[in-house]
Scaffold this active site. Sequence first.
Site, PDB file in Angstrom:
ATOM      1  N   GLN A   1      -5.283   3.311  -4.188  1.00 14.68           N
ATOM      2  CA  GLN A   1      -6.401   2.766  -3.415  1.00 14.68           C
ATOM      3  C   GLN A   1      -6.015   2.724  -1.937  1.00 14.68           C
ATOM      4  OE1 GLN A   1      -8.062  -0.929  -4.816  1.00 14.68           O
ATOM      5  NE2 GLN A   1      -9.581  -0.944  -3.185  1.00 14.68           N
ATOM      6  N   PHE A   2      -6.351   3.809  -1.225  1.00 11.74           N
ATOM      7  CA  PHE A   2      -5.979   3.909   0.183  1.00 11.74           C
ATOM      8  C   PHE A   2      -6.634   2.829   1.030  1.00 11.74           C
ATOM      9  CE2 PHE A   2      -9.999   6.057   0.545  1.00 11.74           C
ATOM     10  CZ  PHE A   2     -10.399   5.862   1.864  1.00 11.74           C
ATOM     11  N   THR A   3      -7.730   2.249   0.552  1.00 11.92           N
ATOM     12  CA  THR A   3      -8.430   1.228   1.344  1.00 11.92           C
ATOM     13  C   THR A   3      -7.609  -0.043   1.525  1.00 11.92           C
ATOM     14  OG1 THR A   3      -9.619   0.379  -0.583  1.00 11.92           O
ATOM     15  CG2 THR A   3     -10.723   2.099   0.714  1.00 11.92           C
TER      16      THR A   3
END
Length: 149
Positions: free
Chosen positions: A78-80
Amino acid sequence: MRAVVQRVKRSSVKVSDKVIGEINKGFNVLVGISKDDSMEDLIYIKEKILNLRVFEDENEKMNLSLKDIGGELLIISQFTLYGDCRKGRRPNFMEALGGDEAKKLYDSFLELFKNEDIKLQSGSFGADMEVEIINDGPVTILLESKRNF
């Protein structure tokens, strides 16, 4: 590297309405990889995840680890998690590592768990995923390999 570790009764991840990973009692882990991360960061987070004592013992005290209870693990990229919202209203993702480099580190992170005696499931890197989390407690722990918090 950042990780959101949630103690779960069960968790699953779907891609295109197909379940690609599911676990029972254990941890759902959302991981973000930054531009500055190395194998050292991955190892640090792996060790923390495996040894966090947040499962209840016979006295109802959070005293047992994932390994102690024979728990299961679902890891999802989850790059966020590297979204910087300090300025304006749109997150800035400049610190997140992207593309092939991020996928290599994510795959390396999953590999670190394969020698452990736990059931490991994962999401699909870069895919649009639907994640179901039945949080137990709720217990949610934030981990950061640079130890900023």
